[in-house]
Scaffold this motif. Structure first.
Motif, PDB file in Angstrom:
ATOM      1  N   LYS A 166      47.642  38.243  32.668  1.00  0.00           N
ATOM      2  CA  LYS A 166      48.298  39.107  31.471  1.00  0.00           C
ATOM      3  C   LYS A 166      47.220  39.450  30.389  1.00  0.00           C
ATOM      4  O   LYS A 166      47.404  39.902  29.259  1.00  0.00           O
ATOM      5  CB  LYS A 166      49.376  38.033  30.798  1.00  0.00           C
ATOM      6  N   ASN A 167      46.059  38.684  30.407  1.00  0.00           N
ATOM      7  CA  ASN A 167      44.768  38.731  29.773  1.00  0.00           C
ATOM      8  C   ASN A 167      44.307  40.550  29.558  1.00  0.00           C
ATOM      9  O   ASN A 167      44.138  40.968  30.597  1.00  0.00           O
ATOM     10  CB  ASN A 167      43.691  38.130  30.240  1.00  0.00           C
TER      11      ASN A 167
ATOM     12  N   ASP B 123      41.501  45.419  31.531  1.00  0.00           N
ATOM     13  CA  ASP B 123      40.474  46.362  31.078  1.00  0.00           C
ATOM     14  C   ASP B 123      39.161  46.332  32.426  1.00  0.00           C
ATOM     15  O   ASP B 123      38.690  47.269  32.637  1.00  0.00           O
ATOM     16  CB  ASP B 123      39.773  45.940  29.937  1.00  0.00           C
ATOM     17  N   ALA B 124      38.893  44.928  32.755  1.00  0.00           N
ATOM     18  CA  ALA B 124      38.093  44.783  33.929  1.00  0.00           C
ATOM     19  C   ALA B 124      38.411  45.530  35.014  1.00  0.00           C
ATOM     20  O   ALA B 124      37.567  46.114  35.758  1.00  0.00           O
ATOM     21  CB  ALA B 124      37.898  43.223  34.067  1.00  0.00           C
ATOM     22  N   TYR B 125      39.471  45.484  35.719  1.00  0.00           N
ATOM     23  CA  TYR B 125      40.084  46.035  36.823  1.00  0.00           C
ATOM     24  C   TYR B 125      40.287  47.616  36.497  1.00  0.00           C
ATOM     25  O   TYR B 125      40.007  48.500  37.364  1.00  0.00           O
ATOM     26  CB  TYR B 125      41.261  45.711  37.186  1.00  0.00           C
TER      27      TYR B 125
ATOM     28  N   ASP C 148      48.544  51.366  34.359  1.00  0.00           N
ATOM     29  CA  ASP C 148      49.047  50.214  34.291  1.00  0.00           C
ATOM     30  C   ASP C 148      48.483  49.339  35.447  1.00  0.00           C
ATOM     31  O   ASP C 148      48.275  49.897  36.569  1.00  0.00           O
ATOM     32  CB  ASP C 148      50.596  49.952  34.419  1.00  0.00           C
ATOM     33  N   ILE C 149      48.604  48.193  35.471  1.00  0.00           N
ATOM     34  CA  ILE C 149      48.377  47.151  36.582  1.00  0.00           C
ATOM     35  C   ILE C 149      49.676  47.176  37.393  1.00  0.00           C
ATOM     36  O   ILE C 149      50.880  46.898  36.944  1.00  0.00           O
ATOM     37  CB  ILE C 149      47.879  45.718  36.311  1.00  0.00           C
ATOM     38  N   GLY C 150      49.567  47.401  38.893  1.00  0.00           N
ATOM     39  CA  GLY C 150      50.727  47.361  39.447  1.00  0.00           C
ATOM     40  C   GLY C 150      50.478  46.479  40.863  1.00  0.00           C
ATOM     41  O   GLY C 150      49.281  46.606  41.367  1.00  0.00           O
TER      42      GLY C 150
END
Length: 296
Positions: A264-265, A270-272, A280-282
């Motif tokens: 959740k950081n 941002d790094a990915y 969004d991260i999925g």
């Protein structure tokens, strides 16, 4: 998959506020000011890093983040431009890879290093340390090393049975599948009775049928008192078996902590994905994926 118990697993590993480089209660590796550049590219720039003992730590980050390079530096397969680090209280700067292995720090590779034209059993026996028969003059006198060789073979056979490779003991390593070679590398690493096992992308190229077996074996290493540090892109695996997660980006450690906290950081997102992406991260089939917003 094992039940998600990250909160209880990570209790007591660190001291103070969670941040990059946070001190650990009982670190097995401590590294300071590690840098490595290739031409004008600084691949690794780690100010301070500690790996907790008797825990499973995941090292994650996008491609090119410096994860494998850091692995190579810590294990003596490459030399840093600057920095110092220790394993189990012993300084390792300048110590070659074969000596770090003898000290109890072993690693596997993303691309497996099994000796293709040796049998599975022969590959296993090579992993044992302190073999008297490796001395040229002693090797000429079989009665001096035969008993030890028999003991090594029995140990190898037990490990092959544990990793369900006993039926393949007389096959050449070249005949194994990619997943079986990963199992062989892990089993061979245990021949040296390591304290720390470092796995570079253990799930890469593995048939889904063997994934659960590999996960169980990694958890088994910790149950036997070993410390595990692994590089991985599979976030489903990281979330379920890790006690601690360290995130790298552009050679630096940008975040670390228990899996649920790290995922959740904002620094990890941002790094990915990059702050410039409207994304969004999925979780896509267990892996981190980019889910782009549709243009209106």
């Amino acid at each position: 998959m094992p039940a998600d118990t990250n909160t209880t697993r990570s209790t007591g590993l660190h001291v103070g506020e969670i941040r990059p480089g946070v001190p650990k209660v009982d670190p097995i590796i401590v590294a300071d000011n590690i840098t490595r550049s290739f031409g004008g590219l600084k691949a690794v720039d780690v100010e301070h890093l500690e790996i907790p003992r008797n825990a499973i730590t995941a090292l994650i980050g996008p491609n090119g983040a410096g994860k494998t390079t850091l692995f190579n530096l810590l294990t003596g397969f490459d030399k840093p431009d600057t920095g110092s680090w220790s394993f189990d209280g012993k300084a390792l700067a300048g110590v070659p890879a074969f000596k770090t292995s003898r000290m109890g720090q072993v690693r596997t590779f993303q691309l497996t290093k099994a000796l293709a034209m040796l049998t599975v059993l022969e590959n296993m026996k090579l992993g044992a340390k302190g073999q008297a028969g490796e001395n040229f003059w002693v090797s000429l006198l079989p009665w001096l090393w035969r008993k030890q060789d028999d003991e090594i073979e029995q140990k190898a056979l037990k490990l092959l049975e544990r990793f369900k490779l006993d039926a393949k003991q007389d096959d050449f390593a070249a005949e194994l599948s990619g997943g079986q070679r990963k199992l062989l590398e892990m089993a061979r690493a245990l021949m040296s009775d390591p304290t720390l096992v470092m796995l570079d992308e253990p799930m890469a190229g593995v048939n889904p049928a063997l994934t659960q077996s590999l996960l169980d074996h990694i958890l088994g290493l910790k149950a036997e008192g070993m410390t595990v540090l692994f590089v991985e892109h599979d976030m489903h695996m990281v979330r379920h078996i890790s006690d601690w997660v360290i995130v790298m980006a552009e050679g630096r450690v940008v975040a670390e902590g228990p899996p649920d906290v790290v995922m959740k950081n904002p620094a990890v997102i941002d790094a990915y994905l990059g702050s410039h992406l409207d994304s969004d991260i999925g979780v896509v089939t267990g892996r981190v994926g980019v889910v782009k917003e549709k243009k209106k």
